[in-house]
Design a protein around this motif. Structure first.
Motif, PDB file in Angstrom:
ATOM      1  N   GLY A 233     -29.485  11.108   0.020  1.00 56.73           N
ATOM      2  CA  GLY A 233     -30.607  11.480   0.860  1.00 56.73           C
ATOM      3  C   GLY A 233     -30.234  12.359   2.035  1.00 56.73           C
ATOM      4  N   GLU A 234     -28.938  12.510   2.302  1.00 52.74           N
ATOM      5  CA  GLU A 234     -28.461  13.395   3.371  1.00 52.74           C
ATOM      6  C   GLU A 234     -28.082  14.745   2.767  1.00 52.74           C
ATOM      7  OE1 GLU A 234     -28.672  12.474   6.403  1.00 52.74           O
ATOM      8  OE2 GLU A 234     -28.915  10.305   6.177  1.00 52.74           O
ATOM      9  N   VAL A 235     -28.044  15.781   3.610  1.00 53.25           N
ATOM     10  CA  VAL A 235     -27.696  17.103   3.079  1.00 53.25           C
ATOM     11  C   VAL A 235     -26.255  17.149   2.573  1.00 53.25           C
ATOM     12  CG1 VAL A 235     -29.388  18.412   4.411  1.00 53.25           C
ATOM     13  CG2 VAL A 235     -27.162  17.906   5.432  1.00 53.25           C
ATOM     14  N   TYR A 236     -25.426  16.216   3.032  1.00 52.82           N
ATOM     15  CA  TYR A 236     -24.029  16.171   2.577  1.00 52.82           C
ATOM     16  C   TYR A 236     -23.826  15.082   1.520  1.00 52.82           C
ATOM     17  CZ  TYR A 236     -24.312  12.903   6.515  1.00 52.82           C
ATOM     18  OH  TYR A 236     -24.722  11.918   7.380  1.00 52.82           O
ATOM     19  N   GLN A 237     -24.911  14.672   0.841  1.00 50.68           N
ATOM     20  CA  GLN A 237     -24.777  13.691  -0.234  1.00 50.68           C
ATOM     21  C   GLN A 237     -23.777  14.208  -1.273  1.00 50.68           C
ATOM     22  OE1 GLN A 237     -28.721  13.250  -1.821  1.00 50.68           O
ATOM     23  NE2 GLN A 237     -28.748  15.244  -2.819  1.00 50.68           N
ATOM     24  N   TRP A 238     -23.113  13.261  -1.926  1.00 53.00           N
ATOM     25  CA  TRP A 238     -22.029  13.683  -2.828  1.00 53.00           C
ATOM     26  C   TRP A 238     -21.956  12.747  -4.029  1.00 53.00           C
ATOM     27  CZ3 TRP A 238     -17.067  11.992  -4.417  1.00 53.00           C
ATOM     28  CH2 TRP A 238     -16.269  12.998  -4.983  1.00 53.00           C
ATOM     29  N   PRO A 239     -21.988  13.303  -5.248  1.00 55.39           N
ATOM     30  CA  PRO A 239     -21.958  12.469  -6.460  1.00 55.39           C
ATOM     31  C   PRO A 239     -20.548  11.968  -6.771  1.00 55.39           C
ATOM     32  CG  PRO A 239     -22.062  14.794  -7.058  1.00 55.39           C
ATOM     33  CD  PRO A 239     -22.127  14.745  -5.556  1.00 55.39           C
ATOM     34  N   THR A 315     -34.856  13.449  -5.895  1.00 53.71           N
ATOM     35  CA  THR A 315     -35.412  14.424  -4.963  1.00 53.71           C
ATOM     36  C   THR A 315     -34.345  14.945  -4.006  1.00 53.71           C
ATOM     37  OG1 THR A 315     -37.548  13.307  -5.044  1.00 53.71           O
ATOM     38  CG2 THR A 315     -37.166  14.811  -3.195  1.00 53.71           C
ATOM     39  N   ALA A 316     -34.278  16.259  -3.882  1.00 51.17           N
ATOM     40  CA  ALA A 316     -33.286  16.888  -2.999  1.00 51.17           C
ATOM     41  C   ALA A 316     -33.692  16.726  -1.545  1.00 51.17           C
ATOM     42  CB  ALA A 316     -33.157  18.371  -3.337  1.00 51.17           C
ATOM     43  N   PRO A 317     -32.725  16.587  -0.622  1.00 49.52           N
ATOM     44  CA  PRO A 317     -33.037  16.590   0.802  1.00 49.52           C
ATOM     45  C   PRO A 317     -33.550  17.967   1.234  1.00 49.52           C
ATOM     46  CG  PRO A 317     -30.798  15.772   0.373  1.00 49.52           C
ATOM     47  CD  PRO A 317     -31.293  16.394  -0.878  1.00 49.52           C
ATOM     48  N   ALA A 318     -34.029  18.060   2.471  1.00 48.07           N
ATOM     49  CA  ALA A 318     -34.518  19.339   3.005  1.00 48.07           C
ATOM     50  C   ALA A 318     -33.337  20.167   3.496  1.00 48.07           C
ATOM     51  CB  ALA A 318     -35.502  19.081   4.144  1.00 48.07           C
ATOM     52  N   GLN A 362     -46.536  14.414   0.002  1.00 45.12           N
ATOM     53  CA  GLN A 362     -46.200  15.154   1.210  1.00 45.12           C
ATOM     54  C   GLN A 362     -44.702  15.153   1.484  1.00 45.12           C
ATOM     55  OE1 GLN A 362     -48.492  16.977   3.043  1.00 45.12           O
ATOM     56  NE2 GLN A 362     -46.630  17.804   3.971  1.00 45.12           N
ATOM     57  N   GLU A 363     -44.033  14.016   1.239  1.00 50.80           N
ATOM     58  CA  GLU A 363     -42.595  13.958   1.524  1.00 50.80           C
ATOM     59  C   GLU A 363     -41.798  14.891   0.619  1.00 50.80           C
ATOM     60  OE1 GLU A 363     -43.466  10.213  -1.032  1.00 50.80           O
ATOM     61  OE2 GLU A 363     -44.438  11.376   0.572  1.00 50.80           O
ATOM     62  N   ILE A 364     -42.293  15.125  -0.601  1.00 48.85           N
ATOM     63  CA  ILE A 364     -41.607  16.063  -1.497  1.00 48.85           C
ATOM     64  C   ILE A 364     -41.821  17.492  -1.007  1.00 48.85           C
ATOM     65  CG2 ILE A 364     -41.365  16.868  -3.863  1.00 48.85           C
ATOM     66  CD1 ILE A 364     -40.555  13.988  -3.510  1.00 48.85           C
ATOM     67  N   ARG A 365     -43.035  17.805  -0.569  1.00 52.50           N
ATOM     68  CA  ARG A 365     -43.306  19.146  -0.041  1.00 52.50           C
ATOM     69  C   ARG A 365     -42.509  19.389   1.244  1.00 52.50           C
ATOM     70  NH1 ARG A 365     -49.610  19.336   0.336  1.00 52.50           N
ATOM     71  NH2 ARG A 365     -49.505  17.107  -0.153  1.00 52.50           N
ATOM     72  N   ASP A 366     -42.376  18.353   2.068  1.00 49.64           N
ATOM     73  CA  ASP A 366     -41.612  18.498   3.311  1.00 49.64           C
ATOM     74  C   ASP A 366     -40.127  18.731   3.037  1.00 49.64           C
ATOM     75  OD1 ASP A 366     -43.914  18.146   4.741  1.00 49.64           O
ATOM     76  OD2 ASP A 366     -43.533  16.040   5.255  1.00 49.64           O
ATOM     77  N   ALA A 367     -39.652  18.295   1.860  1.00 43.90           N
ATOM     78  CA  ALA A 367     -38.230  18.437   1.520  1.00 43.90           C
ATOM     79  C   ALA A 367     -37.897  19.806   0.954  1.00 43.90           C
ATOM     80  CB  ALA A 367     -37.832  17.360   0.506  1.00 43.90           C
ATOM     81  N   GLN A 368     -38.859  20.729   0.920  1.00 43.79           N
ATOM     82  CA  GLN A 368     -38.625  22.063   0.370  1.00 43.79           C
ATOM     83  C   GLN A 368     -38.002  23.019   1.379  1.00 43.79           C
ATOM     84  OE1 GLN A 368     -39.039  22.444  -2.953  1.00 43.79           O
ATOM     85  NE2 GLN A 368     -39.636  20.282  -2.852  1.00 43.79           N
ATOM     86  N   GLY A 369     -37.789  22.544   2.602  1.00 41.72           N
ATOM     87  CA  GLY A 369     -37.177  23.350   3.656  1.00 41.72           C
ATOM     88  C   GLY A 369     -37.185  22.553   4.945  1.00 41.72           C
ATOM     89  N   ILE A 370     -36.808  23.189   6.057  1.00 42.06           N
ATOM     90  CA  ILE A 370     -36.717  22.449   7.323  1.00 42.06           C
ATOM     91  C   ILE A 370     -37.850  22.799   8.287  1.00 42.06           C
ATOM     92  CG2 ILE A 370     -34.217  22.191   7.118  1.00 42.06           C
ATOM     93  CD1 ILE A 370     -33.926  24.446   9.186  1.00 42.06           C
ATOM     94  N   LYS A 371     -38.837  23.558   7.833  1.00 40.07           N
ATOM     95  CA  LYS A 371     -39.929  23.926   8.736  1.00 40.07           C
ATOM     96  C   LYS A 371     -40.730  22.709   9.173  1.00 40.07           C
ATOM     97  CE  LYS A 371     -40.516  28.697   7.194  1.00 40.07           C
ATOM     98  NZ  LYS A 371     -41.392  29.694   6.546  1.00 40.07           N
ATOM     99  N   ALA A 372     -40.889  21.736   8.285  1.00 36.63           N
ATOM    100  CA  ALA A 372     -41.680  20.552   8.620  1.00 36.63           C
ATOM    101  C   ALA A 372     -41.034  19.754   9.745  1.00 36.63           C
ATOM    102  CB  ALA A 372     -41.862  19.673   7.387  1.00 36.63           C
TER     103      ALA A 372
END
Length: 382
Positions: A233-239, A315-318, A362-372
């Motif tokens: 869930g973080e931008v630095y998530q790692w598999p 779902t990818a983070p923003a 809404q949370e998926i749309r908000d994750a499409q970038g950092i504008k939200a």
């Protein structure tokens, strides 16, 4: 009668050549030739195309700490690559007048680089920072490519050039050292267990190295299976499966170099001494034979299982625009991956989900970038 004898004599070289063709080294070399032709076709097509240009980074400003980290990683990768080329290629060439096995291996590891974008072959699962020194990507020219906007994937020329030349070969050197140590210390332990004990530190090293890179903002894994990942869930998530796959491939390359027969040959070189050609041509055949193992092993051992995981990405983070580079999310036609909400898009398909599709939560749309949020997750202090 004389005519028959003459014909028979002329046929002997052909018969000799046919017997040579049964040597294993030629089978490996033929396979290697096919893959190297593919690599040079992909690279050549890219260089001659409109895709040969830096990618768009979008409107989000790149924080100073990210810029510094990216340039530092690029500089370190370049230094390591030059050192490895000197040790394995140039120094032995100057001393002996020919390529050593290590020299041929490190060059073949470099030539695997053509496959690097295949992380995104099926769906978007990996980002590089668009601020890296890049000229776009050759992904558009890899046969069968599926995910959209491959022309905007920024292949970091310094960072990943250094990775393919330096990191893989360092893993091979370490793996061979560990196998030798284990053979001396644990001679009664089965070979399979010794190889497994060598595999573990290679996986741990990859975990540490890649997590440092993810934290820096130089790269990211937007498409992961969260239950198999850390910092989900973080931008630095790692598999976590990334470490296993990299260590598995490194183990294969290590075994190729470490295990030799009584003639000092690896399994891909067997029969090269029977070829009735010059020493230089035998070296060329050996080089191609190494490619015949390295290239398909990399594709099957790493990219095949990686893409199977990527197809189930959560779902990818923003991410800011300099990570997405108009591949997906805000500013593009395509929503970033989400297994539950965003079907895997195919390049050129007229049916796909846009980043602002009203059917998305809404949370998926908000994750499409950092504008939200208005916050850059990579900026210091945020």
């Amino acid at each position: 009668m004389n005519t028959l004898n003459t014909t028979s004599a002329k046929a002997r070289p052909a018969i000799s050549a046919l017997s040579q063709s049964s040597t294993p080294v030629l089978y490996w070399a033929t396979l290697g030739s096919v893959f190297l032709c593919l690599a040079f076709y992909v690279w050549g097509s890219w260089i001659l195309s409109d895709d040969f240009r830096p990618v768009p980074v979008g409107d989000d400003p790149i924080p100073l700490n990210v810029q510094i980290a990216v340039r530092a990683i690029e500089a370190l990768a370049a230094v390591v690559a030059l050192g490895m080329l000197w040790k394995c290629v140039f120094q032995p060439w100057i001393r002996d007048g020919e390529l050593s096995f290590d020299g041929m291996l490190v060059l073949n590891l470099m030539l695997m680089w053509w496959a690097d974008p295949i992380d995104n072959y099926v769906t978007v699962s990996f980002f590089y920072n668009g601020f890296t020194f890049n000229m776009g990507s050759w992904a558009n020219f890899i046969p069968g490519w599926g995910s959209p906007n491959p022309q905007n994937f920024p292949e970091p020329l310094l960072m990943m050039g250094g990775f393919y030349i330096g990191y893989w070969m360092l893993n091979v050197f370490l793996g061979c050292w560990l196998l030798g140590l284990l053979q001396r210390r644990l001679p009664n332990v089965a070979l399979g267990w010794r190889i497994f004990l060598m595999f573990i530190p290679l996986a741990i090293i990859d975990l540490v190295v890649e997590n440092l890179i993810m934290r820096s903002g130089a790269a990211a894994y937007p498409g992961v299976v969260k239950s198999w990942s850390i910092y989900a869930g973080e931008v630095y998530q790692w598999p976590l499966y990334e470490a296993a796959l990299v260590a598995f491939v490194s183990t294969g390359f290590t075994c190729l170099r470490y295990f030799k027969d009584d003639k000092g040959q690896t399994f891909v070189e067997k029969g090269v001494e029977r070829l009735k050609v010059s020493r230089a041509r035998k070296k060329l055949v050996t080089f191609l034979a190494i490619a015949g193992f390295v290239q398909p092993f990399f594709l099957i051992g790493y990219f095949l299982p990686y893409n199977l995981f990527a197809m189930r990405s959560d779902t990818a983070p923003a991410y800011p625009s300099y990570m997405r580079n108009l591949i997906c999310g805000e500013g593009s036609q395509y929503a970033c991956p989400s297994y539950d909400w965003v079907p895997i898009p195919q390049r050129g398909s007229r049916i796909f989900v846009t980043p602002d599709d009203s059917r998305l939560p809404q949370e998926i749309r908000d994750a499409q970038g950092i504008k939200a949020s208005g916050k850059d997750p990579y900026a210091s202090g945020q």
